[in-house]
Design an enzyme around this catalytic site. Sequence first.
Site, PDB file in Angstrom:
ATOM      1  N   MET A   1       4.507  -3.293  -5.492  1.00  0.00           N
ATOM      2  CA  MET A   1       3.297  -2.580  -5.938  1.00  0.00           C
ATOM      3  C   MET A   1       2.417  -2.350  -4.713  1.00  0.00           C
ATOM      4  SD  MET A   1       1.411  -1.182  -8.167  1.00  0.00           S
ATOM      5  CE  MET A   1      -0.142  -0.425  -7.685  1.00  0.00           C
ATOM      6  N   GLU A   2       1.938  -1.108  -4.616  1.00  0.00           N
ATOM      7  CA  GLU A   2       1.316  -0.661  -3.374  1.00  0.00           C
ATOM      8  C   GLU A   2      -0.183  -0.916  -3.275  1.00  0.00           C
ATOM      9  OE1 GLU A   2       2.539   1.309  -5.803  1.00  0.00           O
ATOM     10  OE2 GLU A   2       1.272   3.052  -6.166  1.00  0.00           O
ATOM     11  N   ASN A   3      -0.737  -1.915  -3.993  1.00  0.00           N
ATOM     12  CA  ASN A   3      -2.176  -2.187  -3.874  1.00  0.00           C
ATOM     13  C   ASN A   3      -2.617  -1.952  -2.429  1.00  0.00           C
ATOM     14  OD1 ASN A   3      -2.059  -3.472  -6.549  1.00  0.00           O
ATOM     15  ND2 ASN A   3      -0.991  -5.092  -5.444  1.00  0.00           N
TER      16      ASN A   3
ATOM     17  N   HIS B   1       8.880   2.444   0.912  1.00  0.00           N
ATOM     18  CA  HIS B   1       8.277   3.086  -0.263  1.00  0.00           C
ATOM     19  C   HIS B   1       6.824   2.634  -0.438  1.00  0.00           C
ATOM     20  CE1 HIS B   1       8.587   4.662  -4.514  1.00  0.00           C
ATOM     21  NE2 HIS B   1       7.570   3.818  -4.641  1.00  0.00           N
ATOM     22  N   GLU B   2       6.610   1.333  -0.444  1.00  0.00           N
ATOM     23  CA  GLU B   2       5.251   0.834  -0.692  1.00  0.00           C
ATOM     24  C   GLU B   2       4.304   1.181   0.455  1.00  0.00           C
ATOM     25  OE1 GLU B   2       4.899   0.102  -3.605  1.00  0.00           O
ATOM     26  OE2 GLU B   2       6.939  -0.441  -4.174  1.00  0.00           O
TER      27      GLU B   2
ATOM     28  N   HIS C   1       3.260   4.703   0.282  1.00  0.00           N
ATOM     29  CA  HIS C   1       2.220   4.859  -0.746  1.00  0.00           C
ATOM     30  C   HIS C   1       0.803   4.681  -0.187  1.00  0.00           C
ATOM     31  CE1 HIS C   1       3.856   5.536  -4.658  1.00  0.00           C
ATOM     32  NE2 HIS C   1       4.542   4.425  -4.741  1.00  0.00           N
TER      33      HIS C   1
ATOM     34  N   GLU D   1       5.028   9.016  -6.589  1.00  0.00           N
ATOM     35  CA  GLU D   1       6.306   8.290  -6.643  1.00  0.00           C
ATOM     36  C   GLU D   1       7.437   9.084  -5.991  1.00  0.00           C
ATOM     37  OE1 GLU D   1       6.323   5.371  -7.022  1.00  0.00           O
ATOM     38  OE2 GLU D   1       4.537   4.915  -8.195  1.00  0.00           O
TER      39      GLU D   1
HETATM   40 ZN   LIG Z   1       5.968   3.652  -6.020  1.00  0.00          ZN
END
Ligand SMILES: [Zn+2]
Length: 964
Positions: A374-376, A408-409, A412, A431
Amino acid sequence: MHSYQRVEKDDVADISREDNNVFRSLAMLPAKMNKKADIILISIVVAIVVLLITMTLLTSQDKIKQENTHNTSTFEANPTISNLYLNSLLSSQFNSSIIENDTTFDRIERLPDEIKPLHYEIDLQPNYQQLYIIGRSKIEILCLNRTDRIVLHKKDIDIQRMAVYGNGLKYHILHVQQDLKNELFHIQLDHHLIGGHHYQLHLWFKSQIVVNRRYGFYRSYYQNRSKQTRYLYVTQLSPTDARMVFPCFDEPSMKSTFKLSITSLPGYSALSNMPVQSYSILPNGHTLVSFATTVKMSTYLVGFVVSDFENLARYSSNGILVRTWTSKENIKQTQDALKLATAYISLFSNLFNITFPLPKLDLVAIPDFAVAGMENWGLITIMQDKLLCDMQYCSMRNYASTASVLAHEIAHQWFGNLVTMKWWNDLWLKEGFATFASQLGCKFMNRDLNLCRFIVSAAHENAMQFDSSIYSHPIHQPIESQINIKSQFDSISYRKAASLIRMLYHYIGPSSFVQGIQKFLRKYEYGNANNHDLWRSFTEVNNLINVGEVMDTWIYQKNYPLLTMKIKSNMVNISQSPFMEGRVHTSRARWLIPFCYMTENGFIQRKLIDLNGSMIPLPPSTSWIKGNCNRTGIYRINYEIDLWQKFVDLLQQQPQYFSSHDRANLLDDSYYLSRVDLLNVEIFLNMTRYLIAEHDYEAFNMGILRLKFLASILDEPFKQKAKKFILYLLRSNLYQNNQVDEYDINKIMMKVLVLRMASWAEYKPVLYQIKRAFQRWLHGYSLSPNLVPAIVEIGVSIGDEDDWNRVLKRYYEVDDDHSKKLCMKGLAASKNPKLLKRLLEIIMDEKQVKPDQTVQILDLIAKNPVGTDLVWKFITSHWDQFYNRYGKEIFSMPKLISLSICQMKTEMQLQNVELFFSYNKRLQNYKRLAEMEIERLRLKIRWIHRHQQQVQSWFRNICRELKL
Ligand SMILES: [Zn+2]
C-alpha cells in the site's frame, strides 16, 4: 495498492540427464549473487530526531468547557488542538438520527461540493489494551457555496462532541444525522456558512482498533524467535476506510494537509507519512509522537504504523532517506529491498523529472496484510515476505516479485499520490500507471536480470484472459454503489490498463511518452486529474495522433478487438470485431487500434486501424505479414489458413526467426482462436512441435501449459500419449548443460518449468533425482533457493504420509516466512485427500497460518487436481466464516470465488457451482465475477465435449509419427 500475486505453480522447473547425476550439483548450487558489501546504515534516525527535537510536554490539559445549551454543543472559542486529553467523553449533546436502510448496492451518494477541507489536525490516543481510539480533530474548511450544513464521512465512529467556529462566531448545531448506507454524517447548523470563508470544525470522537481483520487501524502480530506474540498496529485506509479511524471528507479529490499525532507504547516507535517533529513522554510511560505537516494529499493515503520494529536506512542518490522496517530478528533480510527502493526513488525522480516530494520514505513489512503493498505517501506498507527478500535465500522468482511490488508502490508516490484520480472511476489512472511504471522500473533497474519480461508477459496474458468474457467491464466505468469502488480493484484496472498504457508507449514512442507524463504530473501535481487531462498532455507533445480519440475507444468499452487479416492481390484487408469467448458477437464495439506489422524482409510499420477496418499495401516480395509486433498490442489476430500454416512451417524450420514475444504471440492467438472455434485446434497443436527447439521461457511456458491443459481433458490412454509428446518437447532443455547461471532468470525459470513438467509426465530419472534431493532437504541440507520449491512440492507429491508429516513439522519449527511458505506449498502438493483435508483445517487456524497465507494456500490446493473439489467443498461449506474474515477486503473474496472454479472441467462441478451461487445471498457483491466464472466453466466444458476426440486423435497420430 498492489494485489497479491497468484502463487504460480505450473509455470516454473529443472532436470538433469538420466545417465548423469548432475541434478544434485544443480540443487546444491551456491547462492546467486555475489553480494557486495554495500554499507547499510543501521538507522539511528529516530535517535537523531530525539536529539534534535525539543522534548515537549503538553503544558495544558485544558478542560473542555461543557456548556450544555438546548440541543446544541458548544465549546470555548476556537480551542486549540493541544487540548488532547479528554478524561471522559460525553455522550452526544445534540439531536441525532440515523438513516439505516443499509444496503451497499444502492446508488452511492457523494459529498456535496459546498465544503472543501484544507487542513486536518488530528490527535489519536489509542488504548492498545482495550482496542479503541480516543481521537480529536480540528478541520480547517473552506466554504465554497453558502450552506447551513456540513457533510463528511464516518463509519463505526462515535462522535461525542463537536463544534464549528468561523468569522468570530460559534455555530450552534441543531441536529446531526448518520446515513449508514453512504457512511455520511450530516451536521445541521443554525446559521449559514458564507461562500469564500474559512471555518473550523472540531470533533471529539471514539473509533476502533480492528482485530482479526485487516482494514482501518488494525492490530497485526508476529511471533518472535522465542515464540512470543508481539503486536503491531497498522493502517490500511484505501480505498474508503480512513472514515473508520477519523471523521473526514473521504473522497480522493478532497485533498488537504494533515498534522498528525499519535500516542505510542513504551518500547514502540510510531511512523506516519512525515518525519517525527516532536515527541513527549506521557505520565503513563506512553509517548506522544507528533509528525511534520504533510503535503496536500488524499485521505486514503494517510498511514500509521506503531511497532517494536527496527530499521535499516540508506539515502537515495538524490538525498531521500529510505528505511526498511521489520522485527529485530529479520531486519538484515531487508537489505536487498532497501537497495532496490533507494534506486527506484532516484530512477522515478529522473524519469518523471520531479524529485520525490517528501524528505523520507519508510517501507514497513507487515506480517499480516490484505494486499501486497500500500502506497501511503512516505510510509509504504508491504507484505512481509515481499520486503524480506534476501537474495542469498530467496529465489529469483521471489526477488522479481519484490522488485515489481516495490517499483509499483514507489511509482505510486507520483502516480496516485502526487496526482490523484478525481474519483474512483479513474482508479486505473493510478493502478494502471503504477503497474506499467513498475514494468519500466524493472526494465531499467534490473536490465541484467531481465525481470521485466516475465512481469509484463504474465500481466498481459492475465488481462487478455479476464477481458475476453462477456462479463468483463470497461476500464472506466461509473461507480454506482459503495461496493463498486472495491470491485474496481481487479485485473482490468491493473493489468489491462497497464497493457493499454504499454501499447500507447510503443505507439507514440518512449520519448513522447515520457514528455507527456512529465507534463501531466507537473500540471496536476498536488491536485486531481482524469483520463481526459492525461490524454491532453500526450497530444500536446505528440500532435501526430489525437491520443484522447484513440484511447477513449479503449477505456469506455469492455473486451478488445479481434483483427481478421485477408490478403487480396497486393493489399491486406484488416477488419475488426470484438473478441469474446462463447457468445455470438452482437457487440458493436469498435476500436481505433494502434497497429504494428512486419514482413519477411524486416519491414516494420505502424498504422492506426480505423473503426471500420483498414487496407494496407502488401510490400513487394514478401510471402507473409504478421501483426502485433513483439506482442505489444491488446488484440488478437486471425490470419487466413494458408498464412497460419506458413507460420507453423517457419517456426519448425527456423525456430528463432521471430522474436520470443512474437513466438509467444503466435502460440497464444492460435490457441485462443481455437477456443472460440475460429481456428482448427490442430494449427496450435502443430505449432507446438517447434517447442523442442525453444529455449525462451515466455514462449515455452505459453505453449507447454496449454498442451498440459489439453492433456488433462483426455481419456487415460491418450493422456499418456500427450505426456510422451510433452516429454519429447522437453528433451533439448532436459539435456541442456546443468550449470545454470543463477543470474539468468530465463534459464532459471526454464529449468524449473522443465523440472515440473518432466515430473508431471512421470519421467522416472527426474523423479528419482527429485526424491533424493527432497530427502536431503528433509535431512537439513540446503538446496538452491531457485529449485527448492519445486523439489519440495514434487517430493511431497510422490512421497508418503511420513514425508508429509515431516514437512509439517518443519513448518512449525521454522521462523521465517519464506521457509514457512515453502513448507506449505509442499504440503499442498500431496496426492493424498486425507492429508489435504487435514491441511485445510490447519490453514484456518489463525494462530498457525496468517489469513493472507490461507488464501494463497487454498489456491495451491485447488491447483492440485486431487484438491480442486476438496477446496470448493471446503470454501462453500465455510462460506460465512470466509465472508466474515475476508468480506471487507478488496482482493481476497474474488480470489476465493475463482480459485477452484478455474480448475474445474466437468458438468457435475458446474452444477455444484451453479447451485451454490443460486442460493447464496451473500454473493451479491461478487455477482458479476460469479457469472463470469460460471460462463467460463460452461464454455470450457462445451469445448472439451466438442474437441476431445480431435485432440486425442492428434496426440495418437503425433506419437505414431514420432515413434514415441
Ligand atoms: Zn497500486
